[in-house]
Design an enzyme around this catalytic site. Structure first.
Site, PDB file in Angstrom:
ATOM      1  N   CYS A  80     176.249   8.356  28.154  1.00 26.78           N
ATOM      2  CA  CYS A  80     176.983   6.889  27.834  1.00 26.78           C
ATOM      3  C   CYS A  80     176.516   6.162  29.282  1.00 26.78           C
ATOM      4  CB  CYS A  80     178.240   7.062  27.675  1.00 26.78           C
ATOM      5  SG  CYS A  80     179.195   8.083  28.779  1.00 26.78           S
ATOM      6  N   CYS A  92     181.648  16.676  29.460  1.00 24.27           N
ATOM      7  CA  CYS A  92     182.804  15.764  29.132  1.00 24.27           C
ATOM      8  C   CYS A  92     183.697  15.897  27.960  1.00 24.27           C
ATOM      9  CB  CYS A  92     182.057  14.253  28.686  1.00 24.27           C
ATOM     10  SG  CYS A  92     183.213  13.028  28.517  1.00 24.27           S
TER      11      CYS A  92
END
Length: 338
Positions: free
Chosen positions: A186, A92
């Site tokens: 997340c 990410c």
């Protein structure tokens, strides 16, 4: 100077924006929508709105769900499917936060991108944060070297406890100081197995083998296990703890053994990300975020792979995880364990 701040609705990114604003920079915020966890974005955007209103800054909402799905989420699923242990945060940071978001910042004419990460950038190199407990240089070690010149990490010289205390002294930011810390991954609400179960049957009972290949027990499905795990499988007979040594995804088997069998003295890497110009480096390596750094020799090959010889053994080396190489407080390179 115009700076775009990645804002998540948390205390770190909020104080980052506040700090840069007080230092006289022209600041705007940006919230990234990366996945579709129910109610996740709505709650965070309310917090970003609250922070932006207090700071008097404009903020953007950038929908990167498709990019995140391709570059991070599905590789996460496929890695576990192959019996590996992925590092979605490293992907990410490379492809999304310091890839797509940086592109967005440049398109809007911002000169720098800032985040609330605990790490430092000095002399074009990535360095560890002053707060050793919160240091995130490990997760940033997959970011391209040429990207570093575009980044600002104001919290690298700060302590997390000081950031929370500072926020608690400002009435409008008090709620940011006391809110629960965000999860490490997340899009994982409870466990990673819950995420995998949306795509495949994770509860397929299989065989437990020892390192000789003998069947010595059974397990509840290979996706429930990572290298080094010592619980959750049944053995016919064992008088001392056994740990997962390997995973055979094709046969739905796990290989277990005693702790000594987890010991590794050398290993190889793929997809090397170099911050320094060298072929052979004597340095220290971390094979997991929380692991102790171990002295080693890193030899870079021409095909972007590398071989590592450890001067002290490590335990629980997992394919797919990232190894990060340091010279004291400076990140030298990273790569994925092959």
């Amino acid at each position: 100077m115009k700076i775009l701040v990645a804002m998540s609705g948390g205390v770190d990114s909020t104080v980052t924006a506040y700090t840069l604003l007080k230092e006289g920079y022209e600041v705007e915020g940006c919230y990234m929508k990366l996945h579709s966890k129910p109610n996740y974005h709505e709650e965070n955007i309310k917090k970003v709105q609250k922070a932006a209103d207090f700071l008097g800054i404009k903020y953007h909402i950038l929908d990167l769900q498709d990019d995140f799905n391709k570059a991070v989420y599905m590789p996460f699923i496929n890695s576990y499917k192959e019996g590996k242990t992925p590092n979605p945060c490293a992907l990410c940071n490379r492809f999304i936060k310091f890839g797509k978001l940086l592109d967005f910042a440049k398109q809007l004419g911002f000169e720098k991108l800032a985040t609330g990460h605990y790490a430092r950038i000095e002399d074009g190199l990535l360095k560890t944060a002053f707060d050793e407990k919160k240091d995130q240089s490990y997760f940033l070690a997959n970011v391209k070297k040429e990207v570093l010149k575009h980044l600002i990490l104001p919290l690298g010289t700060k302590k997390k406890e000081d950031i929370k205390h500072f926020a608690s002294t400002i009435k409008e930011l008090e709620s940011f100081a006391t809110q629960k810390e965000s999860a490490e991954i997340c899009f994982v609400e409870n466990t990673y197995v819950d995420v995998l179960s949306k795509f495949m049957n994770t509860d397929l009972k299989g065989e437990v083998l020892n390192s000789k290949g003998d069947i010595i027990g059974k397990h509840k499905g290979y996706m429930h296990y990572t290298i080094g795990k010592r619980k959750g499988f049944e053995l016919k007979q064992a008088h001392e703890p056994h740990y997962v040594l390997g995973i055979n995804a094709n046969k739905n088997q796990i290989i277990v053994g005693k702790k000594d069998e987890l010991k590794v003295d050398e290993f190889s890497l793929k997809d090397i990300n170099l911050f320094v110009d060298a072929k052979t480096i004597n340095c220290a390596v971390k094979i997991r975020y929380k692991s102790k750094a171990s002295d080693c020799e890193l030899v870079i090959n021409d095909d972007n792979s590398a071989n590592i010889k450890l001067k002290e053994s490590v335990y629980g080396l997992a394919k797919g995880q990232m190894a990060v190489f340091y010279d004291k407080d400076t990140v030298l390179a990273s790569g994925f364990i092959d």
